[in-house]
Design a protein around this motif. Structure first.
Motif, PDB file in Angstrom:
ATOM      1  N   GLY A 123       0.780  -1.242   0.000  1.00 53.64           N
ATOM      2  CA  GLY A 123       0.000   0.000   0.000  1.00 53.64           C
ATOM      3  C   GLY A 123       0.807   1.284   0.000  1.00 53.64           C
ATOM      4  O   GLY A 123       0.232   2.368  -0.079  1.00 53.64           O
ATOM      5  N   GLN A 124       2.138   1.217   0.099  1.00 53.75           N
ATOM      6  CA  GLN A 124       2.936   2.452   0.069  1.00 53.75           C
ATOM      7  C   GLN A 124       4.015   2.354  -1.012  1.00 53.75           C
ATOM      8  O   GLN A 124       4.625   1.304  -1.187  1.00 53.75           O
ATOM      9  N   ALA A 125       4.253   3.468  -1.704  1.00 53.00           N
ATOM     10  CA  ALA A 125       5.321   3.527  -2.717  1.00 53.00           C
ATOM     11  C   ALA A 125       6.128   4.782  -2.426  1.00 53.00           C
ATOM     12  O   ALA A 125       5.753   5.872  -2.860  1.00 53.00           O
ATOM     13  N   TRP A 126       7.198   4.649  -1.675  1.00 53.84           N
ATOM     14  CA  TRP A 126       7.996   5.833  -1.316  1.00 53.84           C
ATOM     15  C   TRP A 126       8.729   6.376  -2.526  1.00 53.84           C
ATOM     16  O   TRP A 126       9.180   7.517  -2.520  1.00 53.84           O
ATOM     17  N   ILE A 127       8.896   5.539  -3.562  1.00 53.93           N
ATOM     18  CA  ILE A 127       9.259   6.073  -4.887  1.00 53.93           C
ATOM     19  C   ILE A 127       8.244   5.462  -5.847  1.00 53.93           C
ATOM     20  O   ILE A 127       8.217   4.250  -6.067  1.00 53.93           O
ATOM     21  N   ALA A 128       7.357   6.314  -6.375  1.00 59.03           N
ATOM     22  CA  ALA A 128       6.318   5.833  -7.296  1.00 59.03           C
ATOM     23  C   ALA A 128       6.829   5.985  -8.724  1.00 59.03           C
ATOM     24  O   ALA A 128       7.552   6.940  -9.019  1.00 59.03           O
ATOM     25  N   ILE A 129       6.470   5.048  -9.588  1.00 61.81           N
ATOM     26  CA  ILE A 129       6.847   5.169 -11.000  1.00 61.81           C
ATOM     27  C   ILE A 129       5.579   5.546 -11.763  1.00 61.81           C
ATOM     28  O   ILE A 129       4.692   4.716 -11.974  1.00 61.81           O
ATOM     29  N   GLN A 130       5.483   6.811 -12.149  1.00 60.22           N
ATOM     30  CA  GLN A 130       4.305   7.250 -12.903  1.00 60.22           C
ATOM     31  C   GLN A 130       4.481   6.858 -14.362  1.00 60.22           C
ATOM     32  O   GLN A 130       5.509   7.175 -14.976  1.00 60.22           O
ATOM     33  N   GLU A 131       3.481   6.183 -14.900  1.00 63.26           N
ATOM     34  CA  GLU A 131       3.574   5.732 -16.296  1.00 63.26           C
ATOM     35  C   GLU A 131       2.739   6.652 -17.175  1.00 63.26           C
ATOM     36  O   GLU A 131       1.559   6.873 -16.910  1.00 63.26           O
ATOM     37  N   HIS A 132       3.366   7.198 -18.202  1.00 64.93           N
ATOM     38  CA  HIS A 132       2.665   8.108 -19.114  1.00 64.93           C
ATOM     39  C   HIS A 132       2.636   7.470 -20.499  1.00 64.93           C
ATOM     40  O   HIS A 132       3.681   7.324 -21.134  1.00 64.93           O
ATOM     41  N   GLU A 133       1.431   7.085 -20.948  1.00 61.15           N
ATOM     42  CA  GLU A 133       1.308   6.573 -22.316  1.00 61.15           C
ATOM     43  C   GLU A 133       1.029   7.772 -23.207  1.00 61.15           C
ATOM     44  O   GLU A 133       0.107   8.539 -22.950  1.00 61.15           O
TER      45      GLU A 133
ATOM     46  N   TYR B 160       2.433  16.768  -4.289  1.00 58.11           N
ATOM     47  CA  TYR B 160       3.010  15.679  -5.103  1.00 58.11           C
ATOM     48  C   TYR B 160       2.456  14.310  -4.707  1.00 58.11           C
ATOM     49  O   TYR B 160       2.754  13.315  -5.355  1.00 58.11           O
ATOM     50  N   ARG B 161       1.691  14.266  -3.621  1.00 58.98           N
ATOM     51  CA  ARG B 161       1.047  13.023  -3.158  1.00 58.98           C
ATOM     52  C   ARG B 161       2.057  11.906  -2.874  1.00 58.98           C
ATOM     53  O   ARG B 161       1.904  10.783  -3.349  1.00 58.98           O
ATOM     54  N   VAL B 162       3.120  12.240  -2.123  1.00 60.90           N
ATOM     55  CA  VAL B 162       4.154  11.237  -1.847  1.00 60.90           C
ATOM     56  C   VAL B 162       4.197  10.852  -0.358  1.00 60.90           C
ATOM     57  O   VAL B 162       5.129  10.199   0.078  1.00 60.90           O
ATOM     58  N   ILE B 163       3.172  11.299   0.395  1.00 63.29           N
ATOM     59  CA  ILE B 163       3.098  10.920   1.811  1.00 63.29           C
ATOM     60  C   ILE B 163       1.966   9.888   1.960  1.00 63.29           C
ATOM     61  O   ILE B 163       0.905  10.040   1.352  1.00 63.29           O
ATOM     62  N   PHE B 164       2.217   8.857   2.746  1.00 59.58           N
ATOM     63  CA  PHE B 164       1.259   7.754   2.912  1.00 59.58           C
ATOM     64  C   PHE B 164       0.877   7.634   4.387  1.00 59.58           C
ATOM     65  O   PHE B 164       1.675   7.930   5.270  1.00 59.58           O
ATOM     66  N   TRP B 165      -0.340   7.153   4.598  1.00 58.27           N
ATOM     67  CA  TRP B 165      -0.835   6.998   5.959  1.00 58.27           C
ATOM     68  C   TRP B 165      -0.691   5.546   6.400  1.00 58.27           C
ATOM     69  O   TRP B 165      -1.141   4.629   5.705  1.00 58.27           O
ATOM     70  N   ASN B 166      -0.022   5.327   7.527  1.00 60.31           N
ATOM     71  CA  ASN B 166       0.116   3.986   8.083  1.00 60.31           C
ATOM     72  C   ASN B 166      -1.025   3.775   9.077  1.00 60.31           C
ATOM     73  O   ASN B 166      -1.009   4.326  10.171  1.00 60.31           O
TER      74      ASN B 166
END
Ligand code: SF4
Ligand code: SF4
Length: 291
Positions: free
Chosen positions: A43-53, A113-119
């Protein structure tokens, strides 16, 4: 005191997720107090890979944009937190204090940037730490940077003129992700996806053969970009400004020159451009057809 910086070269990212897995390997189930507590198993991605088609069939491209916490110097997460629960170290790393931040759910939505996640289990917000516990122990780079096989992630000391990040900053044009947020990130980018324009040239008197080596130019004000068709007769311009007007010109000896105006609202596939031989053009004129 050193100041750390990361530069992400999007043109080198192949979307392999090694960085994500290395991060998961480092943090899932492992506490590094006072820097961080364990990531949950999912449920958490501290480095997310955004895919752009990008583009439309058959001229399609895929871009991968890795997005960790950008360790901003004007971080909105710091402003949103109470009691010093989020803070910026002298080396530029922004950290969430796992004890002080307990219950402060609003910190999650403070980052555009939506890079913080809730535990949910620990009742605390979490995010990338640039592997501060490893840097403090003498490492030169975070686990994600070490794991990247293409060197798309480049990490180093911003103030050292001999570091790779400093040299890249001097040599190339570094871009901010969403500069409109105004947060002054410590992670910046090379080759962020922009608009591209692609098409194919067909010679009207040789439709079965690929039109290789046809010169194409793209003009916008004083800026002129040039290319030539490849061995399939295809051409492409990448890195174009969005919502800008360009003039596409096709010139090939013995064929009628073609020009068209295009607006880069989206990535553009201009399809097949058919070049008429000058002879046919002359015959067409004799028959009185409009030009
Ligand atoms: S990217 Fe978001 S979480 Fe990271 S420092 Fe900037 S505002 Fe805070
Ligand atoms: S490891 Fe490197 S190439 Fe692979 S997804 Fe991460 S940044 Fe991209």
């Amino acid at each position: 005191m050193v100041r750390y910086e990361m530069i992400i070269d999007v043109s080198r990212c192949i979307g392999c997720y090694n960085c994500f897995l290395a991060c998961r390997d480092e943090y899932a189930g492992n506490d590094y107090l006072p820097v961080s507590i364990a990531q949950p198993q999912s449920g958490q991605a501290w480095i997310a890979i955004q895919e752009h088609e990008r583009g439309s069939f058959p001229k399609v491209k895929m871009s991968h944009v890795p997005v960790p916490c950008l360790h901003c110097s004007e971080a909105s997460c710091i402003t949103a937190a109470t009691g010093g629960a989020v803070y910026r170290r002298e080396d530029g790393i922004v950290l969430i204090d796992p004890k002080k931040a307990v219950g402060q759910r609003e910190i999650v939505s403070s980052c555009p940037y939506r890079v913080i996640f809730w535990n949910e289990e620990k009742n605390v917000p979490q995010k990338c730490t640039f592997c501060a516990h490893l840097l403090d122990a003498g490492w030169n780079e975070p686990r994600c940077v070490e794991a990247c096989p293409t060197r798309a992630l480049i990490f180093g000391i911003a103030d050292n003129p001999n570091s790779e990040v400093s040299k890249l900053r001097t040599a190339k044009s570094i871009e901010e992700l969403h500069p409109e947020y105004g947060l002054k990130p410590g992670v910046n980018y090379l080759s962020l996806p922009k608009r591209f324009l692609a098409g194919e040239i067909v010679l009207a008197d040789a439709t079965q053969l690929p039109a290789e080596g046809v010169n194409i130019s793209l003009r916008r004000g004083d800026q002129v970009l040039t290319t030539a068709t490849d061995s399939y007769g295809d051409f492409e311009f990448d890195g174009l400004e969005a919502n800008a007007e360009y003039v596409l010109s096709v010139a090939h000896p013995g064929y009628r020159h073609q020009e068209s105006r295009l607006l880069t609202r989206n990535d553009l596939n201009v399809g097949s451009i058919v070049l008429e031989p000058l002879e046919n053009a002359a015959n067409t004129r004799k028959r009185g057809s409009p030009l």
